[in-house]
Design a protein around this motif. Sequence first.
Motif, mmCIF file in Angstrom:
data_model
loop_
_atom_site.group_PDB
_atom_site.id
_atom_site.type_symbol
_atom_site.label_atom_id
_atom_site.label_comp_id
_atom_site.label_asym_id
_atom_site.label_seq_id
_atom_site.Cartn_x
_atom_site.Cartn_y
_atom_site.Cartn_z
ATOM 1 N N GLU A 53 0.847 -1.197 0.000
ATOM 2 C CA GLU A 53 0.000 0.000 0.000
ATOM 3 C C GLU A 53 0.885 1.251 0.000
ATOM 4 O O GLU A 53 0.626 2.203 -0.732
ATOM 5 C CB GLU A 53 -0.890 0.025 1.251
ATOM 6 N N LEU A 54 1.920 1.199 0.826
ATOM 7 C CA LEU A 54 2.844 2.327 0.920
ATOM 8 C C LEU A 54 3.587 2.518 -0.398
ATOM 9 O O LEU A 54 3.767 3.636 -0.874
ATOM 10 C CB LEU A 54 3.816 2.073 2.066
ATOM 11 N N ARG A 55 3.978 1.415 -1.012
ATOM 12 C CA ARG A 55 4.683 1.495 -2.302
ATOM 13 C C ARG A 55 3.804 2.115 -3.381
ATOM 14 O O ARG A 55 4.270 2.905 -4.203
ATOM 15 C CB ARG A 55 5.151 0.102 -2.720
ATOM 16 N N ARG A 56 2.526 1.777 -3.365
ATOM 17 C CA ARG A 56 1.607 2.392 -4.337
ATOM 18 C C ARG A 56 1.404 3.877 -4.033
ATOM 19 O O ARG A 56 1.292 4.699 -4.941
ATOM 20 C CB ARG A 56 0.258 1.670 -4.336
ATOM 21 N N ARG A 57 1.382 4.226 -2.750
ATOM 22 C CA ARG A 57 1.171 5.620 -2.344
ATOM 23 C C ARG A 57 2.367 6.493 -2.715
ATOM 24 O O ARG A 57 2.204 7.627 -3.145
ATOM 25 C CB ARG A 57 0.908 5.676 -0.830
ATOM 26 N N VAL A 58 3.577 5.947 -2.557
ATOM 27 C CA VAL A 58 4.808 6.677 -2.885
ATOM 28 C C VAL A 58 5.167 6.311 -4.324
ATOM 29 O O VAL A 58 6.037 5.484 -4.582
ATOM 30 C CB VAL A 58 5.947 6.346 -1.896
ATOM 31 N N ASP A 59 4.478 6.899 -5.233
ATOM 32 C CA ASP A 59 4.595 6.575 -6.653
ATOM 33 C C ASP A 59 6.037 6.710 -7.139
ATOM 34 O O ASP A 59 6.686 7.735 -6.908
ATOM 35 C CB ASP A 59 3.685 7.512 -7.446
ATOM 36 N N GLY A 60 6.533 5.654 -7.783
ATOM 37 C CA GLY A 60 7.864 5.687 -8.386
ATOM 38 C C GLY A 60 8.957 5.047 -7.559
ATOM 39 O O GLY A 60 10.053 4.815 -8.067
ATOM 40 N N VAL A 61 8.707 4.761 -6.292
ATOM 41 C CA VAL A 61 9.739 4.148 -5.459
ATOM 42 C C VAL A 61 9.814 2.654 -5.773
ATOM 43 O O VAL A 61 8.793 2.001 -5.961
ATOM 44 C CB VAL A 61 9.475 4.385 -3.949
ATOM 45 N N SER A 62 11.031 2.130 -5.866
ATOM 46 C CA SER A 62 11.192 0.693 -6.095
ATOM 47 C C SER A 62 11.008 -0.052 -4.782
ATOM 48 O O SER A 62 11.123 0.528 -3.688
ATOM 49 C CB SER A 62 12.586 0.399 -6.653
ATOM 50 N N GLU A 63 10.744 -1.325 -4.881
ATOM 51 C CA GLU A 63 10.590 -2.162 -3.694
ATOM 52 C C GLU A 63 11.856 -2.119 -2.843
ATOM 53 O O GLU A 63 11.795 -1.961 -1.617
ATOM 54 C CB GLU A 63 10.272 -3.593 -4.118
ATOM 55 N N THR A 69 14.606 2.484 2.782
ATOM 56 C CA THR A 69 14.131 3.710 3.421
ATOM 57 C C THR A 69 13.420 3.396 4.725
ATOM 58 O O THR A 69 13.673 4.032 5.756
ATOM 59 C CB THR A 69 13.191 4.475 2.470
ATOM 60 N N LEU A 70 12.540 2.405 4.699
ATOM 61 C CA LEU A 70 11.809 2.027 5.912
ATOM 62 C C LEU A 70 12.755 1.527 6.997
ATOM 63 O O LEU A 70 12.576 1.846 8.169
ATOM 64 C CB LEU A 70 10.744 0.983 5.589
ATOM 65 N N HIS A 71 13.760 0.740 6.610
ATOM 66 C CA HIS A 71 14.741 0.262 7.594
ATOM 67 C C HIS A 71 15.471 1.439 8.241
ATOM 68 O O HIS A 71 15.661 1.472 9.463
ATOM 69 C CB HIS A 71 15.747 -0.701 6.953
ATOM 70 N N ALA A 72 15.897 2.406 7.442
ATOM 71 C CA ALA A 72 16.615 3.567 7.971
ATOM 72 C C ALA A 72 15.722 4.376 8.905
ATOM 73 O O ALA A 72 16.155 4.787 9.997
ATOM 74 C CB ALA A 72 17.124 4.448 6.827
#
Length: 134
Positions: A53-63, A69-72
Amino acid sequence: MTTVEECSAAEQELPYNVFSRACPSRGTLEHVTGRWGALTLGALHEGSFRFNELRRRVDGVSEKMLSQTLHALERDGLVHREAQPTNPPRVDYELTPLGRAVTERLMSLIHFVEGRMDDVLAARERYDSARASR
């Protein structure tokens, strides 16, 4: 009203100084203000999200980039990751209280930039026109 000297003295009293090369606050600032960090925090400001869901919301970010990013952000204490013991596993991400405080300030900047984009686009056009005519 404070003087430059008073501001400099106050900065020297702080235990962390982002302008110092060795200061650990630089890494956190980078995580918060980098493109994917800022967008991820901004998305999480809206609520809890599962990874996709977050990946779809942040358009253009790769998995891979979203995962890094989430780990950091989790390591910095800004994001909480909760894994549900289900099959398949469910993982939710949300802001911590510290993450919410940081993101409130970040959202002010995001809204300011969005609100001034007409000015930015006009400045870009003037800049590009001046460079093209050289």
